[in-house]
Design a protein around this motif. Structure first.
Motif, short mmCIF file in Angstrom:
data_model
loop_
_atom_site.label_atom_id
_atom_site.label_comp_id
_atom_site.label_asym_id
_atom_site.label_seq_id
_atom_site.Cartn_x
_atom_site.Cartn_y
_atom_site.Cartn_z
N ASP A 147 7.14 29.10 3.27
CA ASP A 147 8.28 28.29 2.86
C ASP A 147 7.78 27.22 1.90
O ASP A 147 7.03 26.32 2.29
N LYS A 149 9.13 24.74 0.72
CA LYS A 149 9.67 23.40 0.93
C LYS A 149 9.39 22.85 2.32
O LYS A 149 9.86 21.78 2.68
N ASN A 153 3.99 24.69 3.30
CA ASN A 153 3.60 24.31 1.94
C ASN A 153 2.66 23.11 1.97
O ASN A 153 1.65 23.08 1.26
N ASP A 154 2.98 22.12 2.80
CA ASP A 154 2.12 20.94 2.91
C ASP A 154 0.73 21.33 3.39
O ASP A 154 -0.29 20.83 2.87
N TRP A 180 6.71 27.00 -8.27
CA TRP A 180 5.85 26.39 -7.24
C TRP A 180 4.80 25.51 -7.90
O TRP A 180 4.55 24.38 -7.46
N ASN A 183 6.46 22.28 -9.20
CA ASN A 183 6.86 21.33 -8.15
C ASN A 183 5.67 20.77 -7.37
O ASN A 183 5.77 19.69 -6.78
#
Length: 270
Positions: A147, A149, A153-154, A180, A183
């Motif tokens: 994901d 978001k 991702n983190d 990706w 962002n």
């Protein structure tokens, strides 16, 4: 376009409504080596990306951030020649053509390479295939199924930062990989960042690899379509029609001015 570090004389041309650089794969390798330790984006254009470029403001933002924009399309190169640009098939830059040179250079110069993309069950296969040919390569691979978001991702971004790559390959298909990168750019480390599509699916042997002569002849798209007609029909037989206004603009501009007046020209070292 963002300010960039230029270590090579790069000839940038306007073609099909977009900007791209007339470079060879060797020039791309030299660019990666010369900008080591700095964050750079090495993007690429083909007919599919041009369709997305015209359609999406975010894709236009991504290309505006790129330091180098390869041409990954023999038909596009042939069109550029027709428009009077000095380019040849030697300027086609695509992973399957330059991969052995890239991995040999990575091993020789000790580049730390991190790849994000592909299914988790294929990551081991792709890494093993590359290390079998180039055992000295320093390579980390992570799945592209997450994901973008969410907390996954983190965690991925922290993982990438911890490994401090010199080269980050992002293979999640257009336009997901480009968006990706766009962002996540503020959170990515200083390295060369390249969107590479299905590169590691080819390495894992889970996607058909067209013969390299097909690319040189400009018919690789046809060979790919023969193997995946349902997935690629729209890309090869519908999307190109949307570029007709861009082609007409090129023709009109070519008639009005010599080619050297509408190319943006070579960019040299600062």
């Amino acid at each position: 376009m963002k300010p960039s570090c230029r270590l090579l004389p790069v000839h940038r041309v306007a073609l099909m409504g977009a900007q791209m650089d007339v470079v060879t794969p060797d020039m791309v390798m030299d660019f990666i080596a010369g900008t080591r330790g700095r964050q750079t984006i090495i993007a690429n254009h083909n007919l599919h990306s041009l369709y997305l470029f015209q359609k999406s403001a975010e894709m236009r933002r991504f290309y505006a951030q790129a330091d180098l924009i390869e041409i990954d399309s023999t038909p596009l190169i042939l069109w550029g020649k027709l428009m009077g640009h000095e380019m040849s098939r030697a300027h086609r830059c695509t992973y399957l053509d330059f991969r052995e040179d890239f991995w040999a250079r990575a091993a020789q110069e000790g580049w730390r390479v991190f790849h994000v993309g592909g299914a988790p069950e294929h990551n081991g296969l792709s890494k093993e295939a590359i290390l079998r040919r180039h055992p000295r390569v320093r390579l980390e691979v992570r799945s592209g199924y997450f994901d973008v978001k969410g907390p996954e991702n983190d965690a991925l971004l922290k993982d990438i930062a911890a490994h401090k790559p010199d080269v980050l390959l992002v293979g999640m298909g257009m336009p997901r990989q480009e968006l990706w990168i766009l962002n996540a750019l503020d959170r990515l480390p200083p390295c060369a960042i390249l969107p590479v599509g299905a590169a590691f699916d080819y390495e894992a042997g889970v996607m058909y690899t067209p013969p390299r002569w097909a690319g040189q002849l400009g018919i690789e798209w046809l060979v790919r379509f023969a193997h995946e007609p349902k997935r690629l029909f729209s890309r090869y037989f519908i999307e190109p029609w949307t570029l007709i206004p861009c082609a007409l603009s090129d023709l009109f501009r070519r008639r009005r001015a010599p080619v050297n007046q509408y190319e943006s020209g070579a960019r040299h070292n600062p």
